[in-house]
Structure formats: structure tokens, C-alpha cells
Design an enzyme around this catalytic site. Structure first.
Site, short mmCIF file in Angstrom:
data_model
loop_
_atom_site.label_atom_id
_atom_site.label_comp_id
_atom_site.label_asym_id
_atom_site.label_seq_id
_atom_site.Cartn_x
_atom_site.Cartn_y
_atom_site.Cartn_z
N SER A 98 0.82 -1.21 0.00
CA SER A 98 0.00 0.00 0.00
C SER A 98 0.86 1.26 0.00
CB SER A 98 -0.91 0.02 1.22
OG SER A 98 -1.57 1.25 1.26
N LYS A 152 -5.21 -6.11 3.08
CA LYS A 152 -5.01 -5.01 2.11
C LYS A 152 -6.36 -4.57 1.53
CE LYS A 152 -3.05 -2.07 -0.70
NZ LYS A 152 -3.66 -1.90 -1.96
N HIS A 168 -8.05 -2.49 4.06
CA HIS A 168 -7.40 -1.18 4.03
C HIS A 168 -8.02 -0.33 2.92
CE1 HIS A 168 -4.61 1.46 1.89
NE2 HIS A 168 -4.08 1.75 3.05
N ASN A 169 -8.18 -0.91 1.75
CA ASN A 169 -8.73 -0.15 0.62
C ASN A 169 -10.19 0.22 0.86
OD1 ASN A 169 -6.23 -0.78 -0.44
ND2 ASN A 169 -7.00 -1.10 -2.50
N GLU A 174 -10.18 3.04 3.04
CA GLU A 174 -9.72 4.19 2.24
C GLU A 174 -10.90 4.79 1.45
OE1 GLU A 174 -6.21 3.23 -0.19
OE2 GLU A 174 -7.15 4.30 -1.84
P1 NBP Z 1 -0.77 -2.22 -13.81
O1 NBP Z 1 -1.80 -2.79 -12.91
O2 NBP Z 1 -1.13 -1.09 -14.70
O3 NBP Z 1 -0.17 -3.41 -14.72
C1 NBP Z 1 0.77 -3.15 -15.73
C2 NBP Z 1 1.85 -4.21 -15.72
O4 NBP Z 1 1.27 -5.52 -15.93
C3 NBP Z 1 2.85 -4.02 -16.85
O5 NBP Z 1 4.12 -4.36 -16.38
C4 NBP Z 1 2.35 -5.01 -17.90
O6 NBP Z 1 3.34 -5.41 -18.80
C5 NBP Z 1 1.95 -6.15 -17.01
N1 NBP Z 1 1.12 -7.17 -17.65
C6 NBP Z 1 -0.17 -7.13 -18.06
BR1 NBP Z 1 -1.24 -5.66 -17.99
N2 NBP Z 1 -0.60 -8.28 -18.57
C7 NBP Z 1 0.46 -9.11 -18.51
C8 NBP Z 1 0.63 -10.45 -18.90
N3 NBP Z 1 -0.36 -11.17 -19.41
N4 NBP Z 1 1.86 -10.99 -18.72
C9 NBP Z 1 2.86 -10.28 -18.19
N5 NBP Z 1 2.74 -8.98 -17.78
C10 NBP Z 1 1.55 -8.41 -17.94
O7 NBP Z 1 0.53 -1.80 -12.96
P2 NBP Z 1 0.62 -0.97 -11.59
O8 NBP Z 1 -0.31 0.19 -11.56
O9 NBP Z 1 2.08 -0.75 -11.39
O10 NBP Z 1 0.11 -2.02 -10.50
C11 NBP Z 1 0.73 -3.28 -10.31
C12 NBP Z 1 -0.06 -4.03 -9.25
O11 NBP Z 1 -0.01 -3.31 -8.01
C13 NBP Z 1 -1.54 -4.19 -9.57
O12 NBP Z 1 -2.00 -5.43 -9.10
C14 NBP Z 1 -2.20 -3.07 -8.80
O13 NBP Z 1 -3.55 -3.34 -8.47
C15 NBP Z 1 -1.33 -3.03 -7.55
N6 NBP Z 1 -1.29 -1.75 -6.86
C16 NBP Z 1 -1.25 -0.59 -7.54
C17 NBP Z 1 -1.19 0.63 -6.87
C18 NBP Z 1 -1.10 1.93 -7.61
O14 NBP Z 1 -1.14 2.98 -6.94
N7 NBP Z 1 -0.95 1.92 -8.94
C19 NBP Z 1 -1.18 0.63 -5.47
C20 NBP Z 1 -1.18 -0.57 -4.80
C21 NBP Z 1 -1.24 -1.76 -5.50
P3 NBP Z 1 3.51 -4.62 -20.21
O15 NBP Z 1 4.37 -3.44 -19.89
O16 NBP Z 1 4.20 -5.60 -21.08
O17 NBP Z 1 2.14 -4.25 -20.68
#
Ligand code: NBP
Length: 500
Positions: free
Chosen positions: A132, A204, A207-208, A211
Site C-alpha cells: 500500500s 489489504k 485497508h482499501n 480508504e
Molecule cells: P498495472 O496494474 O497497470 O499493470 C501493468 C503491468 O502488468 C505491466 O508491467 C504489464 O506489462 C503487465 N502485464 C499485463 Br497488464 N498483462 C500481462 C501479462 N499477461 N503478462 C505479463 N505482464 C503483464 O501496474 P501498476 O499500476 O504498477 O500495479 C501493479 C499491481 O499493483 C496491480 O496489481 C495493482 O492493483 C497493484 N497496486 C497498484 C497501486 C497503484 O497505486 N498503482 C497501489 C497498490 C497496489 P507490459 O508493460 O508488457 O504491458
């Protein structure tokens, strides 16, 4: 390929993955990274050549796996759901027994239970860890909520404890000041082992859910200040800044004050005034509410916050409705500064109810899944790194220190006293909003939750009468022991009654 093997690997170089990888490398751990689209890996590694631990960018999943020390620890930070399963499938043929996969995405906890079982059966280890704090948290110290087998956690612990947010041991306040290559040291680390299988991702999710509640409650305070008191965003910003010095001191109040100060670069107008009033969501608040319904645990404040987002999303329908439905309401003619204080108290009491509901859900889930959750430790790791970080969490921590089996936060002497102190103002705000036609769903439903929870007798006696009447569902009696059923042979409502 580089000679030195990495301490850990990470798949998924979007926002979260990049920032978490840099945080890990800042703490002197060498990390291998891999992304499906390899151009992202190349750009990331070339932009970050000089990290203390060192980064290795792998071109293939095979090269990635081979570059990590055994037993391997591999973090997955890709889109939750099918993408996570696809990455796991791709990794499995390349792993050795006892290697550890860590899913740091926002996975549904039941998916984590399934994945852990499946991987354990195949001889691998799995940790489902809540992460988080968004981008900033991942980079400089997130709150981390790991679940899985304790043996897997023990291997991950040195890295997780190093990179997590830190809070002051005495005050519980986050220790700030981390910068690239210069991480925070000392203080209490915001990670702890949560429990078996899906426990980390469950916590988690809660938590959300909390939030969602916090954010909606702040928006309701903003609506009251704007619509009822006619305040402009700058004036409101000052109020939120003041509130951030007291019991409401929190990350979300702090950023709200900043957002209300912000001007739109294109028009010069207050930024909030040019933002369309339709809220997005990624589903974790909905999961929390669905789970509350499934387990039969009242969590109305959190659910109302989710419904409020749904209502915001039907913008066109609302615009049409606003032309047709135009009731006339009272204008506010009270004391403005006293009412601002009342809004503060209403927000505070509603927040206590929402957290009480979140912790109730965790209490019910631990029974359902046979986890042993430590609520004091959970409130402690929420104090730094995460979006709901707040001074208030120190009080929740203290409540569970007083009684680790506390049935509901509302029963803790501190919180009971706080609501006693503030509830008259809470009621004033809810009444004024009702009379003025301003929607404050979470303030209102939190008050109803509070009044229901503290009621010795609710009108459900009449409801049981109705159920017995139309469906012979039976009822229990106040003058008989619990569990005994009674039924009345009700007259047929369709047959005219003849007076004797
Ligand atoms: P995203 O949730 O936007 O996912 C993008 C990533 O997933 C890229 O690296 C993409 O690769 C990869 N990907 C996908 Br889409 N499909 C794939 C597949 N079939 N095989 C391999 N890779 C694949 O990224 P994020 O916002 O950084 O979040 C990552 C995780 O963390 C999520 O589960 C999210 O819910 C969680 N989270 C996010 C936040 C936040 O603030 N953003 C906070 C807390 C938790 P590519 O580049 O090749 O498309």
C-alpha cells in the site's frame, strides 16, 4: 549476463514495479527485473544505472530466473487477475522446488488462497503481500502486508522490513525524509506477518475499503462547506490544514488541503472546480462490501462510499434528474465557524464507525479462514506508508493493546468517549444536511450504524412478525430461551374477516 546473482527478482515494470525495484536497490539488495514488453526494461535499467544494490534487466524470463540466487524470491507486480496467473504459469517450468513467488498486486484474497494451495502442492512457496502507498509508498516506504507460510515469510522478511515505511516508536508518526539512494533507517517498520494464505491480501482489501470510506467522508465535508456554507476552495483548504493538526491528522486530509489550493493551469480557476464529478474505481471497495454482505457483517459506511462512486458515475442521468426534481430547501442561517467545528466532529465520528466496521470484517474473516490476526499489529503497520496513514491509527493500536479481543472499536473507552464528546455535533450536521438537501451518505449511514449498534432493541421484532405472517418463517420470543421457534396461524389476508 552479469556474473553476480541477484538477491531478489521482480516481474512487472509499470508504476508500482519500477518504484518498488528502486526502493529494494536503494537498500543494497541486488534486484533482477523483467517486463513482458522488454523496451520498458531497457529504458528503466538505463535510467537507473547507479543504485546502491544494482539492477539487472533481463531480456527473457529464462535469463531473469537464472539471474536470481536460490531459493529464488520473485515478486510479481502486474495487473491483478489473469495477468498474475499468466506470469506464474510462465515462471513455473523454470523454477526450482522451494523457490518463492510473492504476489504484490491487489489480488482478490480468494485468488491468493487458490494460488498458494496450487503452488504449495507443486513444491513451491507463495506469499500474497498487500502493498500500500501508491507510487510514492513503493518508492520510499510502503506498508506491506504479507500472507502465506511462515517459512516463506522468514526468507522475505529482511528485504520487506528494510523497504517498508518506518514510524516513530513512541508517537507512531511516519518518519519522513527518504530520498533516492538515501533510505530512512530506524523506527518501527510497517510490515508484519499477517497470517496464512490470503490473509495479507484480505487485510489489504480492508485497508482499501476503509480508504474508500475516508475519501468519501472528506468529500462530504467539502460538500457541506461548499454547498451549505458557501465557502470557496481556498477557504476550505485552510480548514483542512487546521484539521490536519488535530485528531484528523492524516495523509488524506493533508493532500485534500493541497488539492483545494491548486489552480487549474489552463484557466486559472480552482482545480477542483474544473474536475468532472464522476469517480473511478478499481474494485477493492466493492470487494470489501461484497464480502461484508457474504459474511453477514454490517459495513454500511464502506458500502455507502462505494455506492456514492456509482451514483457519481451516472452523471448524464443526474443532470437530467436535476432539471426535473427541484425541491425547495432551507438556507443555512446558523453560526458558520461553529458549523465548521460540527462538520469536523461529524467526519471524525463517521471515520471511527468506518474503521470499526473494517476491523469487524477482519475479525469475522479470521474466524471464517482460521487466521490469527493481530489487530494491534495491523493498525501499527497502517500508520506509515499507506494511503490511510493517520494519527488516529495510534489510538486504534492502543485500543487493541488494552484489549486484543475487543469486539468492536465503539466499545473501547477512548473511542466511546470521543463519540460521546462529538456526537451532538454529528447529529446537528446530519439534520442540517437532511433539511438542506445535501447528500452526505457516509455521515448519515455511519450515524445509523452507531445508533443501531448501541440499541438494546431494534424494530426487527416487527420484521420477524412480517416474516412469520407471509412466509411462516417463525419468530423467537423475549420471554423464552434463544433458539426456540414460535409461529402464529395468521388469518388469510385475502379472506374478508367477519367480526364475531
Ligand atoms: P498495472 O496494474 O497497470 O499493470 C501493468 C503491468 O502488468 C505491466 O508491467 C504489464 O506489462 C503487465 N502485464 C499485463 Br497488464 N498483462 C500481462 C501479462 N499477461 N503478462 C505479463 N505482464 C503483464 O501496474 P501498476 O499500476 O504498477 O500495479 C501493479 C499491481 O499493483 C496491480 O496489481 C495493482 O492493483 C497493484 N497496486 C497498484 C497501486 C497503484 O497505486 N498503482 C497501489 C497498490 C497496489 P507490459 O508493460 O508488457 O504491458
Amino acid at each position: 549476463m552479469s556474473e553476480a546473482k541477484s538477491d531478489i527478482g521482480l516481474v512487472g515494470l509499470a508504476v508500482m514495479g519500477q518504484n518498488l525495484a528502486l526502493n529494494i536497490a536503494d537498500h543494497d539488495f541486488r534486484i533482477s527485473v523483467y517486463n513482458r514488453t522488454t523496451s520498458k526494461t531497457d529504458a528503466f535499467v538505463s535510467e537507473n544505472q547507479d543504485t546502491p544494490g544494482g539492477l539487472f534487466g533481463a531480456q527473457s524470463i529464462e535469463e531473469f530466473v537464472q539471474s536470481i540466487k536460490r531459493p529464488r524470491k520473485i515478486i510479481i507486480l502486474v495487473q491483478a487477475g489473469r495477468a498474475t496467473d499468466a506470469v506464474i504459469e510462465g515462471l513455473l517450468p523454470l523454477l526450482d522446488l522451494d523457490d518463492i513467488i510473492i504476489d504484490g498486486g491487489n489480488a482478490l484474497w480468494t485468488d491468493t488462497i487458490r494460488r498458494e494451495k496450487d503452488l504449495n502442492e507443486k513444491g513451491f512457496r507463495f506469499v500474497g503481500s498487500g502493498v500500500s502507498g501508491g507510487e510514492e509508498g513503493a518508492r520510499f516506504g510502503p506498508s506491506l502486508m504479507p500472507g502465506g507460510k511462515e517459512s516463506a515469510w522468514e526468507e522475505l522478511k529482511p528485504i520487506w522490513e528494510a523497504i517498508a515505511a518506518k514510524v516513530d516508536a513512541e508517537t507512531g508518526k511516519p518518519i519522513e525524509g527518504a530520498a533516492p539512494g538515501r533510505p530512512v533507517t530506524g523506527g518501527v517498520t510497517c510490515t508484519t506477518y499477517i497470517g496464512e494464505n490470503g490473509a495479507g491480501h484480505y487485510v489489504k482489501m480492508i485497508h482499501n475499503g476503509i480508504e474508500y470510506g475516508d475519501m468519501q467522508m472528506i468529500c462530504e465535508a467539502y460538500a457541506l462547506m461548499g454547498k451549505l456554507l458557501g465557502m470557496d476552495p481556498k477557504e476550505m483548504s485552510t480548514v483542512f490544514s487546521d484539521w490536519n493538526q488535530g485528531v484528523l491528522d492524516s495523509f488524506l486530509i493533508e493532500i485534500t488541503a493541497d488539492i483545494l489550493q491548486q489552480r487549474d493551469p489552463a484557466t486559472g480557476q480552482p482545480f477542483v472546480d474544473v474536475v468532472l464529478d464522476t469517480a473511478g474505481q478499481k474494485g477493492t471497495g466493492k470487494w470489501t462490501s461484497v464480502n461484508a454482505l457474504d459474511m453477514g457483517i454490517p459495513a454500511p459506511s464502506i458500502a455507502e462510499a462505494v455506492f456514492a462512486r456509482f451514483l457519481s458515475a451516472i452523471k448524464e442521468e443526474r443532470v437530467e434528474a436535476s432539471k426535473i426534481i427541484q425541491p425547495v430547501f432551507d438556507a443555512f442561517d446558523g453560526d458558520k465557524s461553529a458549523f465548521i467545528e460540527a462538520i469536523h466532529d461529524a467526519l471524525y465520528c463517521s471515520k471511527i464507525c468506518s474503521y470499526a466496521q473494517g476491523f469487524q470484517l477482519m475479525r469475522a474473516a479470521q474466524k471464517e479462514y482460521e487466521w490469527k490476526l493481530d489487530f494491534g499489529a495491523i493498525s501499527m503497520i497502517f500508520r506509515g506508508g499507506c494511503i490511510i496513514r493517520a494519527a488516529f491509527l495510534q489510538k486504534i493500536y492502543e485500543a487493541y493493546q488494552r484489549d486484543s479481543n475487543l469486539a468492536n472499536l465503539l466499545l473501547d473507552p477512548y473511542f466511546n468517549g470521543e463519540i460521546d464528546r462529538c456526537q451532538s455535533n454529528w447529529r446537528k450536521v446530519v439534520a442540517a444536511a437532511a433539511q438542506s438537501g445535501i447528500a452526505i451518505p457516509t455521515f448519515m449511514s455511519s450515524l445509523a450504524y452507531y445508533d443501531s449498534y448501541r440499541s438494546e432493541r431494534l424494530p426487527a421484532n416487527l420484521l420477524q412478525g412480517q416474516r412469520d405472517y407471509f412466509g411462516a418463517h417463525t419468530y423467537e420470543r423475549v420471554d423464552q430461551e434463544r433458539g426456540k421457534s414460535f409461529h402464529i396461524d395468521w388469518p388469510d389476508p385475502n379472506r374478508p374477516q367477519i367480526d364475531a
